[in-house]
Design an enzyme around this catalytic site. Structure first.
Site, PDB file in Angstrom:
ATOM      1  N   HIS A   1      -5.640 -32.889  17.618  1.00 57.22           N
ATOM      2  CA  HIS A   1      -4.472 -33.654  18.085  1.00 57.22           C
ATOM      3  C   HIS A   1      -3.373 -32.724  18.558  1.00 57.22           C
ATOM      4  O   HIS A   1      -2.214 -33.113  18.635  1.00 57.22           O
ATOM      5  CB  HIS A   1      -3.982 -34.571  16.965  1.00 57.22           C
ATOM      6  CG  HIS A   1      -5.002 -35.605  16.607  1.00 57.22           C
ATOM      7  ND1 HIS A   1      -5.059 -36.838  17.227  1.00 57.22           N
ATOM      8  CD2 HIS A   1      -6.038 -35.573  15.738  1.00 57.22           C
ATOM      9  CE1 HIS A   1      -6.079 -37.519  16.734  1.00 57.22           C
ATOM     10  NE2 HIS A   1      -6.695 -36.773  15.827  1.00 57.22           N
TER      11      HIS A   1
ATOM     12  N   GLY B   1      -4.945  -1.764   4.918  1.00 59.20           N
ATOM     13  CA  GLY B   1      -4.107  -2.873   4.441  1.00 59.20           C
ATOM     14  C   GLY B   1      -4.744  -4.234   4.691  1.00 59.20           C
ATOM     15  O   GLY B   1      -4.841  -5.074   3.810  1.00 59.20           O
ATOM     16  N   ARG B   2      -5.214  -4.447   5.936  1.00 56.90           N
ATOM     17  CA  ARG B   2      -5.748  -5.763   6.279  1.00 56.90           C
ATOM     18  C   ARG B   2      -7.144  -5.994   5.706  1.00 56.90           C
ATOM     19  O   ARG B   2      -7.708  -7.081   5.837  1.00 56.90           O
ATOM     20  CB  ARG B   2      -5.732  -5.948   7.797  1.00 56.90           C
ATOM     21  CG  ARG B   2      -6.414  -4.846   8.562  1.00 56.90           C
ATOM     22  CD  ARG B   2      -6.048  -4.882  10.034  1.00 56.90           C
ATOM     23  NE  ARG B   2      -6.597  -3.765  10.787  1.00 56.90           N
ATOM     24  CZ  ARG B   2      -5.977  -2.596  10.935  1.00 56.90           C
ATOM     25  NH1 ARG B   2      -4.809  -2.375  10.353  1.00 56.90           N
ATOM     26  NH2 ARG B   2      -6.532  -1.630  11.650  1.00 56.90           N
TER      27      ARG B   2
ATOM     28  N   LYS C   1       9.113  -0.762  14.497  1.00 50.91           N
ATOM     29  CA  LYS C   1       9.722  -0.426  13.202  1.00 50.91           C
ATOM     30  C   LYS C   1      10.821   0.609  13.398  1.00 50.91           C
ATOM     31  O   LYS C   1      11.899   0.505  12.820  1.00 50.91           O
ATOM     32  CB  LYS C   1       8.673   0.172  12.250  1.00 50.91           C
ATOM     33  CG  LYS C   1       7.718  -0.811  11.629  1.00 50.91           C
ATOM     34  CD  LYS C   1       6.899  -0.098  10.544  1.00 50.91           C
ATOM     35  CE  LYS C   1       5.609  -0.818  10.237  1.00 50.91           C
ATOM     36  NZ  LYS C   1       4.727  -0.068   9.346  1.00 50.91           N
TER      37      LYS C   1
ATOM     38  N   LYS D   1       0.844  -1.195   0.000  1.00 50.49           N
ATOM     39  CA  LYS D   1       0.000   0.000   0.000  1.00 50.49           C
ATOM     40  C   LYS D   1       0.884   1.252   0.000  1.00 50.49           C
ATOM     41  O   LYS D   1       0.689   2.152  -0.799  1.00 50.49           O
ATOM     42  CB  LYS D   1      -0.907  -0.038   1.245  1.00 50.49           C
ATOM     43  CG  LYS D   1      -1.828   1.140   1.343  1.00 50.49           C
ATOM     44  CD  LYS D   1      -2.817   0.982   2.482  1.00 50.49           C
ATOM     45  CE  LYS D   1      -3.584   2.277   2.678  1.00 50.49           C
ATOM     46  NZ  LYS D   1      -4.557   2.214   3.760  1.00 50.49           N
TER      47      LYS D   1
ATOM     48  N   GLU E   1      10.412  -4.612   4.785  1.00 48.19           N
ATOM     49  CA  GLU E   1      10.532  -6.017   4.368  1.00 48.19           C
ATOM     50  C   GLU E   1      10.215  -6.170   2.890  1.00 48.19           C
ATOM     51  O   GLU E   1      10.963  -6.804   2.127  1.00 48.19           O
ATOM     52  CB  GLU E   1       9.546  -6.896   5.175  1.00 48.19           C
ATOM     53  CG  GLU E   1       9.833  -6.995   6.652  1.00 48.19           C
ATOM     54  CD  GLU E   1       9.114  -5.928   7.469  1.00 48.19           C
ATOM     55  OE1 GLU E   1       8.812  -4.840   6.923  1.00 48.19           O
ATOM     56  OE2 GLU E   1       8.880  -6.182   8.662  1.00 48.19           O
TER      57      GLU E   1
ATOM     58  N   GLU F   1      -4.874  -6.674  14.708  1.00 48.56           N
ATOM     59  CA  GLU F   1      -4.352  -5.357  14.335  1.00 48.56           C
ATOM     60  C   GLU F   1      -5.478  -4.319  14.401  1.00 48.56           C
ATOM     61  O   GLU F   1      -5.241  -3.136  14.659  1.00 48.56           O
ATOM     62  CB  GLU F   1      -3.723  -5.391  12.931  1.00 48.56           C
ATOM     63  CG  GLU F   1      -2.750  -4.246  12.693  1.00 48.56           C
ATOM     64  CD  GLU F   1      -1.942  -4.373  11.404  1.00 48.56           C
ATOM     65  OE1 GLU F   1      -2.493  -4.075  10.333  1.00 48.56           O
ATOM     66  OE2 GLU F   1      -0.765  -4.760  11.459  1.00 48.56           O
TER      67      GLU F   1
END
Ligand code: F6P
Length: 568
Positions: free
Chosen positions: A391, A273-274, A516, A213, A219, A360
């Site tokens: 399990h 973003g999400r 950050k 965005k 990263e 978030e």
């Protein structure tokens, strides 16, 4: 409620607090035997059945929750969102992911302008571009068809598209459309992820889609530069134009990076973003893999829920009910976590996606007006597909901590398997667990029952199940692109409901900033220490010690190393 009043100061909140004692006296074993109650706690919309009868709640609880929703002006807040009001007040932005899946003729405004035509302009561009790539009319620098895609992005620019891709990968229609093609994701800045994402890929047949965005995320940008190097080392720098495209709101930075703006796909600051999987963030890579027509069905499924969410009354509104029940569990019954348990391997990336959307969005400590919250907002989401989770961590859910569970089941498997002579089909076997687990949690098993079964007395405490553990069940008719869109929108809106009730801003994420900026400080130090042998300065004792160990133990790395790409 005045906007500066905290929800916990309202009468309905206090009323629900008092109601907790009444509910604590009930047991799901008894509540489940009240058929009228159970029937009232089932809601159906567009093929999806929600059963919330295994919640620690009565019809009285639900009425009180509806009153809480009124006190929080829930309907008003939902309308404000759909009307493009700047409800993300700390960033002065509208929140309009619903516009991303609106049909061409819909009108949804932001800043007094209908944004739907812009949305469709980009969708049309994606449709055309993906067809050009898929048909082979656009080829790579050496004339080969681009049959593989690596989508580079992180957080919201990764998790949603990964969830949808993983869910479509085993759908028969999607398989047919994806034949001969591959979609990989590169998210982590860990070079191991670079290696994994390009293993087996040939740069000559690979298209890299950089998804960010902001186009500034550390990263993603390092990973994008790494893949740019991978392409230009193999095919020459001019190949980048043919092998790299971008999705961003920041087209200036896209161009600066060296990607032709004609090969950039825009979205807008009113898409969080999400909440961006329905924008070019998800639509471009998914259309490259499956074709636009499959992805369009996904958008239609989400839009169907968008319509339901804005129009259905609280008691019939699936996202509203889910949101209210989450509030009840977290803020009143004191259960801070939620397990997301899809009984479909195709939904294995659903919980990781919802973790970001939920945690978030709602992991906040202050109200939308900046007042410290005297209660905890947000919930801890985790999950695994059944039966794998059974399990793993179900022991804790059955006999340890109380964790409200979302059981998500599918009527028709994407991949039915029947074996002659077996008692049931493989999908029925899976679904036997989907139907059994909620009752095991709700009803449990008493010491008296165990005694009747002649269980050794010393084992009775160990084999007792207290029951009364809440869950809800969502049953989907199938898991095609349309249903995947429905599921996504149900959870997105549920999370918004929770934030609206808690009175927080579910659409900003300031909590990710501090880490950050501290990493920037460390990055500078690592550079200075490696290149100029500068001493470590400005960190506390612990970090200094760790950095010293790290630098000393990797001192064989030359101060100005040559370019090195993964060797997988
Ligand atoms: O984790 C913080 C965050 O800002 C997320 O909200 C976002 O989804 C992610 O980083 C990636 O951001 P971008 O798409 O700008 O690269």
């Amino acid at each position: 409620m005045a906007s500066s009043t905290l929800i916990c100061d309202t009468e309905p909140w206090k009323d629900l607090k008092n109601h907790v004692q009444e509910i604590k006296k009930t047991h799901l074993r008894d509540l489940m035997s009240d058929t009228d109650r159970c029937q009232s706690m089932m809601v159906e919309f567009d093929g999806i059945l929600l059963d919330y009868s295994r919640q620690n709640a009565t019809l009285k609880t639900m009425d009180k929750l509806y009153q809480l929703a009124e006190a929080a002006q829930l309907n008003n807040k939902i309308n404000q969102m759909y009307n493009g009001e700047k409800i993300n007040s700390t960033e002065n932005r509208s929140v309009l992911h619903v516009a991303l899946r609106a049909p061409r003729d819909a009108a949804i405004n932001s800043d007094g302008k209908n944004v739907v035509p812009e949305v469709w302009k980009v969708l049309d561009k994606i449709k055309e571009f993906s067809e050009t790539i898929r048909s082979g009319s656009w080829v790579g620098a050496t004339g080969k068809v681009l049959k593989d895609v690596v989508a580079v992005g992180i957080g919201g620019s990764f998790l949603g598209p990964l969830f949808v891709h993983t869910a479509l990968q085993t759908d028969l229609e999607a398989i047919e459309c994806a034949r001969g093609r591959q979609l990989q994701f590169l998210a982590n800045v860990d070079p191991i992820d670079v290696a994994k994402s390009i293993t087996g890929l040939n740069p000559e047949t690979t298209l890299v889609v950089v998804v960010s965005k902001t186009f500034t995320t550390a990263e993603t940008m390092l990973n994008a530069r790494t893949l740019r190097e991978w392409i230009s080392t193999a095919l020459g720098p001019s190949a980048v134009a043919k092998h790299m495209v971008a999705v961003s709101t920041n087209l200036t930075l896209v161009e600066k990076f060296g990607i032709d703006p004609n090969n950039a796909f825009a979205f807008w600051d009113w898409v969080g973003g999400r909440y961006s999987v329905c924008s070019a963030v998800g639509v471009l890579p998914l259309s490259l893999q499956y074709g636009f027509s499959v992805v369009e069905k996904f958008l239609k499924g989400a839009w169907s829920i968008d319509q339901h969410f804005i129009s259905a009354p609280y008691e019939k509104n699936i996202p509203v009910l889910l949101g209210l029940l989450s509030i009840w569990n977290v803020s009143f019954l004191g259960h801070p976590a939620r397990a997301i348990l899809p009984y479909s391997q195709a939904l294995e990336k659903f919980a990781p996606h919802i973790q970001q959307v939920s945690m978030e969005s709602n992991g906040k400590g202050v109200s939308i007006d900046g007042m410290p919250l005297p209660f905890e907002a947000g919930e801890i989401d985790f999950g695994e597909p059944g039966t794998n989770g059974q399990h793993s961590f179900y022991q804790l859910i059955h006999q340890g901590r109380v964790i409200p569970c979302d059981f998500i089941g599918v009527v028709k498997s994407q991949q039915p398997v029947y074996l002659k002579g077996e008692v049931v089909s493989n999908h029925d076997e899976l679904m036997s667990n989907f139907f059994a687990q909620p009752d095991a949690l709700a009803v449990g098993k008493t010491p008296e029952q165990l005694q009747k079964e002649n269980v050794a007395p010393h084992l009775i405490p160990h084999k007792t199940f207290s029951g009364n553990r809440p869950s809800l069940s969502l049953l989907l008719p199938s898991l095609n692109a349309y249903n995947i869109g429905q599921l996504l929108a149900i959870y997105e809106h549920r999370i918004a409901v929770e934030g609206f009730i808690w009175g927080i801003n579910s659409f900003d994420q300031w909590g990710v900033e501090l880490g950050k900026s501290l990493a920037t400080q460390v990055r500078k130090q690592l550079h200075a220490s490696r290149m100029k042998r500068e001493p470590i300065e400005g960190f506390n004792f612990s970090t200094t010690t760790l950095l010293t160990r790290y630098l000393e133990a990797s001192s064989d790395i030359p101060s100005d190393p040559p370019t090195l790409l993964p060797r997988i």
